[in-house]
Design a protein around this motif. Structure first.
Motif, PDB file in Angstrom:
ATOM      1  N   GLU A  24      56.457  51.782  28.125  1.00 13.79           N
ATOM      2  CA  GLU A  24      55.866  51.085  29.564  1.00 13.79           C
ATOM      3  C   GLU A  24      54.595  52.123  30.083  1.00 13.79           C
ATOM      4  O   GLU A  24      53.750  51.357  30.507  1.00 13.79           O
ATOM      5  N   GLY A  25      54.797  53.210  30.043  1.00 17.13           N
ATOM      6  CA  GLY A  25      53.621  54.220  30.432  1.00 17.13           C
ATOM      7  C   GLY A  25      52.462  53.963  29.849  1.00 17.13           C
ATOM      8  O   GLY A  25      51.333  54.120  30.306  1.00 17.13           O
ATOM      9  N   PHE A  26      52.657  53.813  28.540  1.00 15.37           N
ATOM     10  CA  PHE A  26      51.308  53.939  27.570  1.00 15.37           C
ATOM     11  C   PHE A  26      50.699  52.189  27.991  1.00 15.37           C
ATOM     12  O   PHE A  26      49.360  52.399  28.300  1.00 15.37           O
ATOM     13  N   GLY A  27      51.185  51.263  28.297  1.00 15.90           N
ATOM     14  CA  GLY A  27      50.753  49.967  28.631  1.00 15.90           C
ATOM     15  C   GLY A  27      49.841  50.206  30.112  1.00 15.90           C
ATOM     16  O   GLY A  27      48.928  49.440  30.144  1.00 15.90           O
ATOM     17  N   VAL A  28      50.807  50.764  31.161  1.00 12.92           N
ATOM     18  CA  VAL A  28      50.034  51.115  32.221  1.00 12.92           C
ATOM     19  C   VAL A  28      48.775  51.887  32.068  1.00 12.92           C
ATOM     20  O   VAL A  28      47.599  51.452  32.519  1.00 12.92           O
ATOM     21  N   ALA A  29      48.726  52.780  31.448  1.00 12.89           N
ATOM     22  CA  ALA A  29      47.492  53.698  31.154  1.00 12.89           C
ATOM     23  C   ALA A  29      46.514  52.988  30.498  1.00 12.89           C
ATOM     24  O   ALA A  29      45.243  53.131  30.820  1.00 12.89           O
ATOM     25  N   GLU A  30      46.992  52.080  29.486  1.00 13.78           N
ATOM     26  CA  GLU A  30      45.939  51.541  28.875  1.00 13.78           C
ATOM     27  C   GLU A  30      45.244  50.430  29.703  1.00 13.78           C
ATOM     28  O   GLU A  30      43.784  50.117  29.772  1.00 13.78           O
ATOM     29  N   ALA A  31      45.954  49.651  30.512  1.00 11.56           N
ATOM     30  CA  ALA A  31      45.326  48.885  31.627  1.00 11.56           C
ATOM     31  C   ALA A  31      44.625  49.699  32.809  1.00 11.56           C
ATOM     32  O   ALA A  31      43.507  49.065  33.183  1.00 11.56           O
ATOM     33  N   ALA A  32      45.046  50.899  33.034  1.00 15.49           N
ATOM     34  CA  ALA A  32      44.112  51.456  34.054  1.00 15.49           C
ATOM     35  C   ALA A  32      42.960  52.285  33.521  1.00 15.49           C
ATOM     36  O   ALA A  32      41.924  52.290  34.541  1.00 15.49           O
ATOM     37  N   ALA A  33      42.833  52.485  32.289  1.00 12.50           N
ATOM     38  CA  ALA A  33      41.736  53.247  31.796  1.00 12.50           C
ATOM     39  C   ALA A  33      40.563  52.478  32.138  1.00 12.50           C
ATOM     40  O   ALA A  33      39.416  53.306  32.422  1.00 12.50           O
ATOM     41  N   PRO A  34      40.327  51.251  31.591  1.00 10.63           N
ATOM     42  CA  PRO A  34      39.027  50.749  31.803  1.00 10.63           C
ATOM     43  C   PRO A  34      38.424  50.527  33.476  1.00 10.63           C
ATOM     44  O   PRO A  34      37.234  50.210  33.546  1.00 10.63           O
ATOM     45  N   ARG A  35      39.508  50.652  34.076  1.00  7.92           N
ATOM     46  CA  ARG A  35      39.173  50.478  35.413  1.00  7.92           C
ATOM     47  C   ARG A  35      39.105  51.945  36.241  1.00  7.92           C
ATOM     48  O   ARG A  35      38.602  51.900  37.513  1.00  7.92           O
ATOM     49  N   GLY A  36      38.949  52.832  35.452  1.00  9.98           N
ATOM     50  CA  GLY A  36      38.738  54.195  36.260  1.00  9.98           C
ATOM     51  C   GLY A  36      40.004  54.590  36.828  1.00  9.98           C
ATOM     52  O   GLY A  36      39.880  55.573  37.890  1.00  9.98           O
ATOM     53  N   LEU A  37      41.191  54.043  36.710  1.00  9.66           N
ATOM     54  CA  LEU A  37      42.393  54.506  37.725  1.00  9.66           C
ATOM     55  C   LEU A  37      43.181  55.678  37.252  1.00  9.66           C
ATOM     56  O   LEU A  37      43.423  55.492  35.848  1.00  9.66           O
ATOM     57  N   PRO A  38      43.600  56.276  37.969  1.00 12.29           N
ATOM     58  CA  PRO A  38      44.538  57.516  37.285  1.00 12.29           C
ATOM     59  C   PRO A  38      46.000  57.018  37.075  1.00 12.29           C
ATOM     60  O   PRO A  38      46.173  56.000  37.848  1.00 12.29           O
ATOM     61  N   VAL A  39      46.586  57.705  36.488  1.00  9.91           N
ATOM     62  CA  VAL A  39      48.094  57.132  36.042  1.00  9.91           C
ATOM     63  C   VAL A  39      48.851  58.460  35.897  1.00  9.91           C
ATOM     64  O   VAL A  39      48.264  59.392  35.452  1.00  9.91           O
ATOM     65  N   LEU A  40      49.936  58.196  36.586  1.00  6.47           N
ATOM     66  CA  LEU A  40      51.147  59.412  36.754  1.00  6.47           C
ATOM     67  C   LEU A  40      52.246  58.785  36.155  1.00  6.47           C
ATOM     68  O   LEU A  40      52.745  57.679  37.071  1.00  6.47           O
ATOM     69  N   GLU A  41      52.859  59.273  35.339  1.00 11.56           N
ATOM     70  CA  GLU A  41      54.180  58.736  34.832  1.00 11.56           C
ATOM     71  C   GLU A  41      55.304  59.641  34.954  1.00 11.56           C
ATOM     72  O   GLU A  41      55.024  60.909  34.725  1.00 11.56           O
ATOM     73  N   VAL A  42      56.261  59.595  35.470  1.00  6.40           N
ATOM     74  CA  VAL A  42      57.479  60.407  35.609  1.00  6.40           C
ATOM     75  C   VAL A  42      58.603  59.890  34.910  1.00  6.40           C
ATOM     76  O   VAL A  42      58.824  58.785  35.352  1.00  6.40           O
ATOM     77  N   ARG A  43      59.253  60.439  34.054  1.00 16.02           N
ATOM     78  CA  ARG A  43      60.445  60.033  33.380  1.00 16.02           C
ATOM     79  C   ARG A  43      61.565  61.105  33.322  1.00 16.02           C
ATOM     80  O   ARG A  43      61.070  62.245  33.395  1.00 16.02           O
ATOM     81  N   ALA A  44      62.618  60.502  33.160  1.00 14.35           N
ATOM     82  CA  ALA A  44      63.742  61.502  32.935  1.00 14.35           C
ATOM     83  C   ALA A  44      64.592  60.576  31.836  1.00 14.35           C
ATOM     84  O   ALA A  44      64.579  59.485  31.593  1.00 14.35           O
ATOM     85  N   VAL A  45      65.084  61.495  30.910  1.00 15.23           N
ATOM     86  CA  VAL A  45      65.492  61.117  29.825  1.00 15.23           C
ATOM     87  C   VAL A  45      67.045  60.966  29.769  1.00 15.23           C
ATOM     88  O   VAL A  45      67.889  62.138  30.480  1.00 15.23           O
ATOM     89  N   SER A  46      67.553  59.853  29.527  1.00 11.90           N
ATOM     90  CA  SER A  46      68.859  59.548  29.895  1.00 11.90           C
ATOM     91  C   SER A  46      69.900  59.566  28.371  1.00 11.90           C
ATOM     92  O   SER A  46      70.930  59.493  28.544  1.00 11.90           O
ATOM     93  N   ASN A  47      68.954  59.325  27.362  1.00 16.67           N
ATOM     94  CA  ASN A  47      69.639  59.149  26.042  1.00 16.67           C
ATOM     95  C   ASN A  47      68.752  59.718  25.077  1.00 16.67           C
ATOM     96  O   ASN A  47      67.726  59.686  24.985  1.00 16.67           O
TER      97      ASN A  47
END
Length: 88
Positions: A24-47
């Motif tokens: 999911e975060g990769f998709g968001v980063a790919e969409a944000a990159a051409p628009r020059g928008l920053p991306v911050l992804e915070v994840r916790a591993v559950s499994n």
């Protein structure tokens, strides 16, 4: 994405240093990159990566870790300036 021991092993062969998987975060980063928008992804591993053993998932622990992390973000995010993340 893994779902079986075989798929996990194949991906581990290709990416031996990987500790987690996330799409999911990769998709968001790919969409944000051409628009020059920053991306911050915070994840916790559950499994762990591999076969889906829902009984072993630690969702409560992951949500608790996220709650603790989010409580520490406000001062960091408030210190950011728009000019710090724009290329122009």
């Amino acid at each position: 994405m893994t779902g079986s021991a075989e798929r996990a092993a194949a991906l581990l062969d290709r990416h031996p240093r990987a500790l987690a998987e996330a799409m999911e975060g990769f998709g968001v980063a790919e969409a944000a990159a051409p628009r020059g928008l920053p991306v911050l992804e915070v994840r916790a591993v559950s499994n762990p990566v591999g076969p889906r053993d829902r009984a072993a998932w630690r969702i409560g622990d992951a949500l608790a870790a996220l709650t603790e992390a989010f409580g520490k973000f406000t001062p960091v995010l408030e210190s950011w300036n728009r000019h710090d993340w724009h290329d122009d």
